[in-house]
Write an enzyme that holds these catalytic residues in place. Structure first.
Site, PDB file in Angstrom:
ATOM      1  N   SER A  71       0.924  -1.656  -0.024  1.00 37.42           N
ATOM      2  CA  SER A  71      -0.154   0.201  -0.166  1.00 37.42           C
ATOM      3  C   SER A  71       0.556   1.139  -0.278  1.00 37.42           C
ATOM      4  CB  SER A  71      -0.735   0.420   1.036  1.00 37.42           C
ATOM      5  OG  SER A  71      -1.935  -0.448   1.127  1.00 37.42           O
ATOM      6  N   LYS A  74       0.332   3.637  -3.120  1.00 37.41           N
ATOM      7  CA  LYS A  74      -1.011   3.918  -3.208  1.00 37.41           C
ATOM      8  C   LYS A  74      -0.711   5.629  -3.167  1.00 37.41           C
ATOM      9  CE  LYS A  74      -3.978   0.714  -0.952  1.00 37.41           C
ATOM     10  NZ  LYS A  74      -4.267  -0.008  -0.022  1.00 37.41           N
ATOM     11  N   TYR A 195      -3.902  -1.933 -10.039  1.00 34.46           N
ATOM     12  CA  TYR A 195      -3.763  -1.967  -8.495  1.00 34.46           C
ATOM     13  C   TYR A 195      -2.369  -3.209  -7.375  1.00 34.46           C
ATOM     14  CZ  TYR A 195      -4.572  -2.747  -3.636  1.00 34.46           C
ATOM     15  OH  TYR A 195      -4.523  -3.129  -2.651  1.00 34.46           O
ATOM     16  N   TYR A 247      -4.604   3.655   8.192  1.00 30.59           N
ATOM     17  CA  TYR A 247      -5.963   3.267   8.177  1.00 30.59           C
ATOM     18  C   TYR A 247      -6.219   3.773   9.727  1.00 30.59           C
ATOM     19  CZ  TYR A 247      -3.709   1.097   4.311  1.00 30.59           C
ATOM     20  OH  TYR A 247      -2.568   0.803   3.534  1.00 30.59           O
ATOM     21  N   VAL A 265       1.506  -3.525   3.890  1.00 27.02           N
ATOM     22  CA  VAL A 265       1.543  -5.138   4.788  1.00 27.02           C
ATOM     23  C   VAL A 265       2.406  -5.754   4.265  1.00 27.02           C
ATOM     24  CG1 VAL A 265      -1.048  -5.446   4.832  1.00 27.02           C
ATOM     25  CG2 VAL A 265      -0.126  -6.112   2.712  1.00 27.02           C
TER      26      VAL A 265
HETATM   27  N1  GLN Z   1      -2.232  -5.808  -1.878  1.00 26.72           N
HETATM   28  C1  GLN Z   1      -2.666  -5.559  -0.083  1.00 26.72           C
HETATM   29  C2  GLN Z   1      -3.852  -5.779  -0.606  1.00 26.72           C
HETATM   30  O1  GLN Z   1      -4.916  -5.035  -1.010  1.00 26.72           O
HETATM   31  C3  GLN Z   1      -2.486  -3.917  -0.001  1.00 26.72           C
HETATM   32  C4  GLN Z   1      -3.106  -3.606   1.471  1.00 26.72           C
HETATM   33  C5  GLN Z   1      -1.849  -3.353   2.285  1.00 26.72           C
HETATM   34  O2  GLN Z   1      -0.678  -2.956   2.108  1.00 26.72           O
HETATM   35  N2  GLN Z   1      -2.826  -2.803   3.330  1.00 26.72           N
HETATM   36  O3  GLN Z   1      -4.818  -5.642   0.263  1.00 26.72           O
END
Ligand code: GLN
Length: 311
Positions: A71, A74, A195, A247, A265
């Site tokens: 993420s 993003k 994505y 988050y 993650v």
């Molecule tokens: N690729 C992960 C997902 O879509 C990214 C989530 C994350 O890093 N928080 O679940």
């Protein structure tokens, strides 16, 4: 314009001490086993890297080991979309913290397919949709953009991307849900292909600390001398990182750390101190909100030892 503040702290000693102090946390938390290719990553790894606004770099631990940025990507796709799409980007994406997990579906139903912010999965999928519209080869453009940000060729880990495509049921649901409200212009498969690939970008802590220079230097990438975003846009990305970047732990991050941050993650977290430095930590063991446990502690120790924060 912000002024650059030369920093004379002994960051080598500080990062080294942090790397030692977080060692007892290895083994705490869980690696992101819902993405099979990430389930195999050894949890007892740690890296930290920092780049100051005047171009000095410091690193400790496995700062040169590439990992799945997940993420953190993003931030880069949002920046590329802000650069390429302009204000209409915000027609279908909010700017409020969600208070819910990154992959939650509940708000999307109540709020008619408009994701709360660009840093939860639904929001990043909405951003990816705009990039798919804008570019004939969006994966190549994202790769080019991130490679230029860190001034080094980076790549997608195709195995991670394929692994997530096979098991990303929640993301498939989120994209279909947004589509059902008429708020995704492109086919779900195309948007998710971008994505899943952006999440599978492989970068090291040092490359990520470099890639974020534009966020601490008024939108300017100091490695290449290029203006990536306007000063105002860069400050807005930082504002979103502070309020939404981690988050449902964003409040806790602001309270304990006080730097605009974005986690993934894969266990990485980037953090920015405008006009001063950008920083990246990595350790794969995650807490319940999907943020690296040792990484978060490392950032907290950094703030304790340097007394630097945006507050
Ligand atoms: N690729 C992960 C997902 O879509 C990214 C989530 C994350 O890093 N928080 O679940």
């Amino acid at each position: 314009m912000g002024t650059m503040v030369p920093d004379t702290r002994n960051f080598d000693a500080i990062l080294g001490a942090i790397a030692n102090e977080v060692t007892p946390l290895f083994g705490e938390g869980n690696v992101a086993s819902y993405i099979p290719a990430l389930a195999r990553i050894a949890p007892d790894q740690f890296g930290i890297a920092l780049r100051t606004a005047d171009g000095r770099e410091y690193a400790a631990g496995s700062a040169r080991t590439p990992f799945s940025i997940q993420s953190i990507s993003k931030v880069f796709t949002l920046s590329l979309a802000m650069q390429q799409v302009g204000e209409s980007l915000w027609d279908r994406i909010g700017r409020e913290p969600s208070g819910d997990p990154y992959n939650s579906l509940v708000q999307l139903e109540r709020e008619q397919g408009v994701p709360r912010n660009p840093f939860i999965n639904a929001g990043a999928i909405a951003v990816a949709d705009r990039l798919v519209t804008r570019f004939s080869d969006p994966k190549r453009e994202v790769l080019r953009f991130v490679s230029e940000l860190c001034d080094q060729e980076v790549s997608y880990d195709e195995e991670v991307a394929a692994s997530e495509a096979r098991t990303g049921f929640r993301n498939i649901a989120l994209a279909n849900f947004i589509k059902s409200f008429g708020k995704l212009d492109n086919p779900v498969e195309q948007v998710l292909d971008l994505y899943f690939h952006q999440c599978a970008l492989s970068l090291s802590c040092l490359q990520l600390a470099r890639a974020c220079t534009y966020l601490c230097q008024d939108g300017r990438n100091s490695l290449r001398g290029e203006q990536v975003l306007s000063d105002r846009q860069a400050r807005r990305v930082n504002a979103l990182m502070l309020t939404c970047g981690t988050y449902d732990a964003a409040g806790e991050f602001a309270f304990r750390i006080g730097m605009p941050s974005k986690s993934g993650v894969g266990g990485g977290i980037i953090a920015v101190l405008p006009d001063r430095l950008s920083l990246c930590v990595w350790s794969p063991g995650l807490g319940s909100s999907g943020n690296s446990i040792a990484g978060m502690r490392a950032l907290e120790l950094f703030v304790e030892k340097t007394r630097l924060s945006v507050f």
